[in-house]
Design an enzyme around this catalytic site. Structure first.
Site, mmCIF file in Angstrom:
data_model
loop_
_atom_site.group_PDB
_atom_site.id
_atom_site.type_symbol
_atom_site.label_atom_id
_atom_site.label_comp_id
_atom_site.label_asym_id
_atom_site.label_seq_id
_atom_site.Cartn_x
_atom_site.Cartn_y
_atom_site.Cartn_z
ATOM 1 N N LYS A 743 -18.093 26.755 12.635
ATOM 2 C CA LYS A 743 -19.625 27.092 12.856
ATOM 3 C C LYS A 743 -20.515 26.349 11.554
ATOM 4 O O LYS A 743 -19.675 25.762 10.474
ATOM 5 C CB LYS A 743 -19.835 28.338 12.898
ATOM 6 C CG LYS A 743 -19.416 29.220 13.630
ATOM 7 C CD LYS A 743 -19.695 30.564 14.468
ATOM 8 C CE LYS A 743 -19.650 31.318 13.079
ATOM 9 N NZ LYS A 743 -19.648 32.630 13.959
ATOM 10 N N VAL A 745 -22.910 25.576 8.751
ATOM 11 C CA VAL A 745 -23.764 26.590 7.089
ATOM 12 C C VAL A 745 -24.461 25.390 6.388
ATOM 13 O O VAL A 745 -24.525 26.486 5.612
ATOM 14 C CB VAL A 745 -22.050 26.791 6.996
ATOM 15 C CG1 VAL A 745 -21.491 25.699 6.166
ATOM 16 C CG2 VAL A 745 -22.000 28.027 5.448
ATOM 17 N N GLU A 747 -27.456 26.394 6.053
ATOM 18 C CA GLU A 747 -28.952 27.174 4.899
ATOM 19 C C GLU A 747 -28.262 27.647 4.841
ATOM 20 O O GLU A 747 -29.162 28.399 3.982
ATOM 21 C CB GLU A 747 -29.715 26.819 6.690
ATOM 22 C CG GLU A 747 -30.353 25.567 7.124
ATOM 23 C CD GLU A 747 -31.254 25.429 8.181
ATOM 24 O OE1 GLU A 747 -32.555 25.605 8.655
ATOM 25 O OE2 GLU A 747 -30.895 25.755 9.861
#
Lengths: 797, 288
Positions: A743, A745, A747
Site C-alpha cells: 500500500k 506510504v 505521506e
C-alpha cells in the site's frame, strides 16, 4: 526494525530486499543534472518583480528605464499579455497582476535578459506606484463585517474567441470555498455522551523547503509548439492546463521533467512563474529559463494550509466515541490553490480513523492577504490528526481509561465500511497500536512519567501516542486515477520500462523496476526506467495521494505480465510444454515445476526477433484502481486501499527553558507489504523528521501578510543532531489489490508526529498546548500559564 | 549591492594597513557573515574590498607573556582543535563547539566574529569572561602602530566597534586563567546546531574555599553588545557561593541586561532564560 511477515518461499525474490535507489549514486556524487544545471543554447534568463505591498491598487508601472538596460530582451507587465488567462484551482488568479496586488508575492512585471545580472538590474529600474489598501491579515478579520473584499469584482479574461468573459465571479464575502459533511445526527451523539470536550487548535504556516528551488525553462519551436522543462508532479494535468492557458491544443505541449530536487506536494499546481516564463518565451522567441532565489522560494512558494480548528468530541461511559463536530477556518491566502481542498482528506480522519457514529464537518477557506496555501505531504491530515488525537487522550483521561485501551476500543477493523463509504479491505490498525505501544513500553512509561509531575526536577520525560489513516491506493479525485506503462525487451533481455509515474525523490523508479523484474525473473540492473517526458510516457494522473507505488506498480506489473505471457506462449511449442507450465527465472525460461532451465531469455528473444515471423516483445498496460469518486455528500470508497500507522513519541521537556527534545519515535506502519526495505525505511525516517519539524521548529512567521523569516537561518529545519532514535515496525497486511500486497506510504510517516509529541508533552508536564509549533518560548509560556489558547473568532460564529 | 572598485589581497600586514590608510575599505576574512549580509543588502561595501586571508602572520595561537595571543585569522575550527585553548581556556573551546556548523567553522575567523560585533556573537561571551583584549594595528609614520583595547571597550553597539577605519584587528590577547579556575558556557537557541543564540552566557572564576573569587559573568544577545554583568560579579565575589547568594546575583544580572524582542525571542522570555539558566549554571558550579 521489526516485521511481521510470511515465510518467503522464493529466496531469489526481489520483494522485501534492501535495494539502493537507482538514482542515488548520481545524486550522492553530484552528477545529477537538475533543471538548474540545464542550459539551452540561446536561452534568456527571466526574473520577476513582486509587489512591495501586501494589498494595494497599482497606480502606475514604469518599465522604460528597465527596457533600456543592455542585454534586456523583454520587460513585460499585464498590459503586454492582455490575452493571459487565470490559473489556480478556482481560476481566481492572473499570472501578472494589472490592477490590484493582494499579497507580497504578487507578480507585477517580468524581465528576460541575456544574463541574470542584466535581468536583476532591469528589475531594480522598474518603478511601481501603489495606493495602499487595508490589509486583511487573518481569517477572522476576513470574516468580520465590513472587511475589504479581496475578490469583490468579477475577474475577466479573454475566452477562446478573444472576447472578455467572466472567469471568476465577484465574491460577496471573503469565503473562497466551503466543504461540509454530515453523518448521523450530532445532537443525538451529544445526548449519548457521558463526556464531551471542546477545544480550538491553531495549525501554523510551514513550507516545503525543497532543496531544489522552483524553476522552469520554456521554449517554442518555429511551429509554435511549446516545450517545457518543468519540475511539476503532474505533467499530464499541467499539459492540459497550459494548453488552456495559451489557447492551444494540448497536443502541442510537451513537458520534460529533469530530476526534481524535492516535491512534497509543492508542485501540484501551476504557479505564476511558469506562465510568465512561457509569456516571455513567446514574446522573445527565445528559450527562457526562470529559477527562484532561495528567498523567493520562501516568499513565492505555497505553504501548508494554516488552519484554525474547533473540535467537539464525545464518548459514552463505556469509552465508545459518540460524535465529533468540527469547524475550521482555512487561511486561504490571496488566491485559491489546493490548500482549500484539504477538507477532502481531513474529513476522512474526522469520520473514519476511529469509529464515530455521528459527525459534522465544515470548512470555510477564507481569502486573506497572506501567502497562499497549496498542497503539502499529508494534505490536511496533519492538522486534523493533531486535533483528533488530542481529544482521544482527553476523553480517555476524563473517563480514567488508559489512552491505548481507549484507542483500541474505537479502532477500525478489517472489513469495515465507514459511514463515509471507505471500505477497509485490509486494515492493520490494531496491530499498529499494539506493536508501537509494546515496543515503546508505552503503558508503563506513561504511568511512570505521571508520577514525576511534582517531583521538583525541572527536566521531565513524556510519552505520547497518536495514529493516522491515509489513502494508500490512490485517490479518485480526477476522471481517472490511473497510470499507463509501456514495456519493451531488447535482444539481450534488457527491459525499458516506460511509465507515466514521475520520480520526485520518493524512490518510485526503483520500486517500479523491482516489480517489473520480479515478474520477468530478471536482475534489477536489467531495467532502464523512462519516466520524464510526456511525448514518450503514457498518461498518469501525477504524483500525489501516496499513489505511485500502488498505481504505477500495478500498471508496471500489468505490462510485465503481458510481456511474460507473450514470451511463454511463444516459447511453449519449442519447449514442448504448455505456456502455464513455464516460468521466467534468473534470466531464463524455466520449467515452472522443477526450475529446470529451458533457454536463455536473451537468446530466445533474438530467435523471436530474427525468425521468419519476426516479432518483438513490447506491451502496454493501463491500470485504473477499483475506487470511486466521492458523491455530493462526500461519500464513497475513494481509494483502492487505506494505510494505517501508530507513532509513539518520547520527549524530554526542560521546564526552565521550554525546550522539548524528541528522544525517540517508535512507529508501526501498515504498509501492506514491504517492497524495497531500504527505500521504505528512508521514506519513513524522512517523513518522521518532516513531522518533527512541523511539531517543534518549523514556523513560517507571517505578520500582517509579511513573511518575517524567508531564510534558513530563521526558518528552522531539523538538523542532524536533533533527529531522534527511530524504531519502525512494518505491519504487513498483504492488501489484495496492492502490487505484491503493498500500500502507499509516502505521506503517512509525517502525519501523526505532532499529535504524538503534543500528547507526550502533556504526559511530561500536565500542560496541553493547542497551537503549533512547540518552540521553546511557546512551551515555556504555556508552562508558566502565560499563553492564551487559540479561540474561535466572533466573526466566524 | 554597492560597487566595489578595487579588490586587494595583500600578503603582508604592512601592505594591508597601507590600503586601510588610503581610504575606506571593507575587510573580508572568512566571509561567513559578510557574504550573506551583503547579499541581503544589510552591508554596504566600501569602494575597496580588502581580502586579508593571505596575511599568514595573522594566523595561529601562541603563548605570550600575558597569557595567550590568538591571530585574528585563526579559524573557529583551529581554535576548537588547539591544545592550549582546550586545556587552559575551555570556555572558549565550548563556545567554538556551538558555533554554527562544521563548514562555517572551517571558514569563519575569530577576528571576523569579533569585528562583526553581533550582540549574539558566539566567541564574545567567553572572551569577555576570560578578560580578553583586542590588538589593533594601523600604519604610522615610523611603521606599524599597535594599540590594545579591552574587548568590553571595543564592542560599542550592534555591528559597531571602536575600530578606526584605518585600523585592522590583528589579534586577541587574553590572560590564561589561574589554577582552580572553573568556567561554564551555555548557548541557548531553538536547536543545537546552526543557530543564533536567543541568549548565551558564560561564567568563570576561581573556586577557593566555597567562594567564587574573581567571578566573571558575561551574556550575549540580551543587550546591544555582549556584556559583562559586573554587579552580579560583585555579589558573587563578596562571600561564599550558596543558594541565597546565587539568587542575589541573578537579581543583579537582571538589572544589568536590556533584552529586546525579535524573531528569535521576546524580551520577557530572554529575561526568564537569564534567570533560570544563570541560576542553573551557578548552582552547577556550586555543586561541583
Amino acid at each position: 526494525m521489526a516485521t511481521t511477515t510470511l515465510e518467503r518461499t522464493n529466496t531469489d525474490s526481489l520483494i522485501g530486499r534492501r535495494i539502493p535507489k537507482l538514482d542515488a549514486p548520481d545524486k550522492a556524487s553530484g552528477r545529477t543534472r537538475y533543471l538548474h544545471d540545464i542550459n539551452i543554447p540561446g536561452q534568456l534568463h527571466a526574473k520577476i518583480l513582486r509587489s512591495s505591498q501586501v494589498h494595494a491598487r497599482i497606480v502606475s508601472i514604469d518599465v522604460e528605464a528597465a527596457r533600456r538596460v543592455p542585454g534586456v530582451h523583454a520587460v513585460i507587465t499585464a498590459a503586454d499579455v492582455p490575452w493571459q488567462r487565470p490559473i489556480g484551482v478556482t481560476k481566481d488568479h492572473l499570472p501578472l497582476k494589472s490592477d490590484i496586488v493582494r499579497s507580497r508575492r504578487d507578480e507585477i512585471a517580468a524581465v528576460a535578459a541575456d544574463t541574470v545580472e542584466a535581468a536583476d538590474e532591469a528589475l531594480r529600474l522598474i518603478r511601481v506606484t501603489y495606493e495602499p489598501l487595508p490589509v486583511v491579515a487573518t481569517s477572522a478579520e476576513a470574516l468580520a463585517p465590513g472587511a475589504p473584499l479581496l475578490h469583490g469584482e468579477d475577474l475577466r479574461a479573454p475566452g477562446r474567441g478573444g472576447a472578455l468573459e467572466v472567469v471568476h465571479p465577484a465574491s460577496k464575502d471573503n469565503v473562497a470555498m466551503v466543504h461540509e459533511y454530515r453523518q448521523g445526527d450530532v445532537a443525538q451523539g451529544e445526548r449519548d455522551s457521558a463526556v464531551v470536550v471542546e477545544d480550538v487548535f491553531w495549525l501554523h504556516y510551514v513550507t516545503h523547503c525543497c532543496m531544489g528551488v522552483s524553476g522552469v525553462i520554456a521554449e517554442f519551436d518555429p511551429s509554435g509548439n511549446l516545450l517545457l522543462y518543468s519540475n511539476t508532479q503532474v505533467p499530464f494535468l499541467h499539459k492540459r492546463e497550459f494548453a488552456e492557458l495559451l489557447g492551444i491544443d494540448p497536443g502541442r505541449i510537451r513537458i520534460i521533467q529533469p530530476p526534481i530536487g524535492g516535491g512534497f506536494g509543492s508542485k501540484l499546481d501551476i504557479y505564476p512563474f511558469e506562465p510568465i516564463a512561457i509569456f516571455l518565451a513567446k514574446l522573445t522567441r527565445r528559450p527562457v529559463k526562470l529559477v527562484f532565489s532561495r528567498e523567493e522560494e520562501f516568499i513565492a512558494s505555497p505553504t501548508r494550509q494554516p488552519v484554525l480548528l474547533k473540535l467537539r468530541s464525545g464518548c459514552d461511559s463505556a469509552g465508545r466515541l459518540t460524535f465529533r463536530s468540527v469547524e475550521t477556518l482555512h487561511d486561504n491566502g490571496a488566491y485559491t490553490s489546493w490548500g482549500a481542498t484539504t477538507p477532502f482528506v481531513m474529513m476522512q480522519t474526522i469520520s473514519s480513523l476511529y469509529r464515530v457514529p455521528h459527525c459534522h464537518y465544515r470548512t470555510r477557506a477564507v481569502y486573506t492577504n497572506n501567502p497562499y496555501a497549496g498542497s503539502f505531504r499529508g494534505y490536511g491530515n496533519l492538522q486534523a490528526t493533531f486535533a483528533v488525537e488530542a481529544h482521544m487522550d482527553k476523553l480517555a483521561d476524563a473517563l480514567g481509561m488508559d489512552p491505548l485501551e481507549f484507542r483500541l476500543q474505537n479502532a477500525q477493523d478489517p472489513g469495515e465500511t465507514t459511514p463515509q463509504g471507505m471500505h477497509f479491505r485490509s486494515c492493520g490498525f490494531k496491530d499498529c497500536l499494539r506493536t508501537a505501544a509494546e515496543r515503546s513500553d508505552y503503558r508503563a512509561k506513561r504511568r511512570a512519567n505521571l508520577a514525576h509531575w511534582n517531583d521538583g526536577n525541572p527536566i521531565k520525560r513524556g510519552i505520547g501516542i497518536a495514529s493516522m489513516l491515509h489513502v494508500g491506493g490512490g485517490a479518485k479525485m480526477y476522471p481517472s486515477d490511473g497510470c499507463g506503462t509501456i514495456i519493451k525487451l531488447d535482444d539481450f533481455a534488457k527491459v525499458t520500462l516506460i511509465t507515466g509515474a514521475s520520480e520526485i525523490g520518493q524512490g518510485s523508479e526503483t520500486v517500479l523496476a523491482q516489480l517489473t523484474c520480479e515478474e520477468l525473473g530478471l536482475p534489477i540492473d536489467a531495467v532502464t526506467v523512462v519516466n520524464n517526458d510526456t511525448a514518450i510516457t503514457p498518461w498518469d494522473v501525477g504524483v500525489h495521494a501516496s499513489r505511485t507505488t500502488f498505481i504505477g506498480g500495478n500498471s508496471a506489473i500489468g505490462a510485465a505480465r503481458k510481456a511474460k505471457r507473450k514470451i511463454l506462449e511463444a516459447a511453449a511449442p519449442t519447449a514442448g510444454l504448455a505456456a502455464d507450465e513455464l516460468d521466467l527465472h534468473g534470466g531464463s525460461i524455466v520449467v515452472k515445476a522443477t526450475g529446470e532451465r529451458v533457454q536463455d531469455l536473451g537468446k530466445f528473444l533474438r530467435s523471436l526477433h530474427f525468425a521468419e515471423k519476426a516479432d518483438l516483445v513490447m506491451t502496454t498496460y493501463y491500470y485504473e484502481p477499483p475506487s470511486v469518486h466521492l458523491d455530493r455528500q462526500y461519500r464513497g470508497d475513494v481509494s483502492a486501499a487505506y494505510s494505517w500507522a501508530t507513532q509513539v513519541a518520547e520527549v524530554e521537556v526542560d521546564t526552565e527553558t521550554g525546550v522539548v527534545r524528541l528522544l525517540k519515535i517508535t512507529a508501526a506502519h501498515d504498509v501492506g507489504r514491504v517492497l524495497n526495505r531500504l527505500g521504505i525505511e528512508g521514506q519513513i525516517e524522512g517523513g518522521i523528521v518532516m513531522g518533527q519539524g512541523y511539531a517543534l521548529t518549523e514556523d513560517l512567521l507571517v505578520e500582517g501578510g509579511v513573511i518575517k523569516n524567508p531564510n534558513f537561518r530563521d526558518y528552522k529545519l531539523i538538523t542532524a543532531p536533533e533527529v531522534p532514535d527511530v524504531d519502525v515496525s512494518f505491519i504487513e497486511t498483504f492488501d489484495g489489490e496492492g502490487p505484491q500486497g503493498a500500500k502507499g506510504v509516502g505521506e503517512a510517516p509525517a502525519i501523526c508526529i505532532a499529535a504524538a509529541v503534543a500528547n507526550a508533552i502533556y504526559n511530561a508536564t500536565g500542560t496541553r498546548i493547542y497551537a503549533l509549533p512547540f518552540t521553546p518560548e511557546k512551551v515555556y509560556r504555556a508552562l508558566r500559564g502565560k499563553s492564551t489558547a487559540p479561540t474561535w473568532p466572533e466573526s466566524a460564529a | 549591492m554597492t560597487e566595489i572598485r578595487d579588490y586587494v589581497a595583500p600578503r603582508s600586514l604592512a601592505d594591508a594597513l597601507r590600503v586601510l590608510a588610503s581610504g575606506p575599505a571593507t575587510v573580508l576574512a572568512g566571509g561567513t557573515d559578510l557574504m550573506p549580509q551583503s547579499r541581503a543588502g544589510r552591508v554596504r561595501f566600501a569602494p575597496t574590498l580588502l581580502n586579508v586571508q593571505g596575511i599568514d602572520e595573522l594566523r595561529g595561537v601562541a603563548r605570550d607573556p600575558g597569557g595567550v595571543q590568538i591571530g585574528a585569522l585563526t579559524t573557529i575550527t583551529s581554535l576548537l582543535e588547539d591544545p592550549l585553548i582546550r586545556d587552559r581556556a575551555p570556555v572558549l573551546r565550548t563556545a567554538c563547539d556551538h558555533f554554527a556548523s562544521s563548514q562555517i567553522r572551517n571558514a569563519a575567523t575569530l577576528g571576523g566574529n569579533i569585528c562583526n560585533a553581533s550582540p549574539a556573537g558566539d566567541t564574545l561571551v567567553p572572551l569577555l569572561v576570560l578578560g580578553a583584549s583586542v590588538v589593533l594595528a594601523s600604519a604610522g609614520p615610523e611603521g606599524i602602530v599597535k594599540r590594545r583595547l579591552p574587548l568590553a571597550e571595543f564592542l560599542v553597539g550592534p555591528g559597531r566597534t571602536a575600530r578606526r577605519t584605518d585600523e585592522l584587528l590583528v589579534a586577541v590577547q587574553a590572560p590564561l586563567p589561574p589554577a582552580g579556575w572553573v568556567d561554564r558556557y551555555l548557548k541557548f537557541g531553538a536547536r543545537p546546531a546552526l543557530d543564533i543564540s536567543a541568549i548565551a552566557l558564560a561564567v568563570g572564576g576561581t573556586l577557593r574555599e566555597g567562594r567564587l573569587e574573581d567571578a566573571r559573568i558575561a551574556f550575549g544577545a540580551v543587550a546591544p553588545t555582549a556584556i559583562r554583568a559586573s554587579e552580579a560579579e560583585r555579589v558573587l565575589s563578596e562571600g561564599p557561593l550558596d543558594r541565597a547568594r546565587i539568587d542575589r546575583a541573578v537579581e543583579a544580572a537582571d538589572a544589568t541586561i536590556r533584552p529586546i524582542s525579535d524573531v528569535r525571542a521576546s524580551d520577557w522570555y530572554r529575561r526568564e532564560l537569564v534567570h533560570n539558566l544563570l541560576r542553573r549554571v551557578l548552582n552547577d558550579v556550586c555543586d561541583a
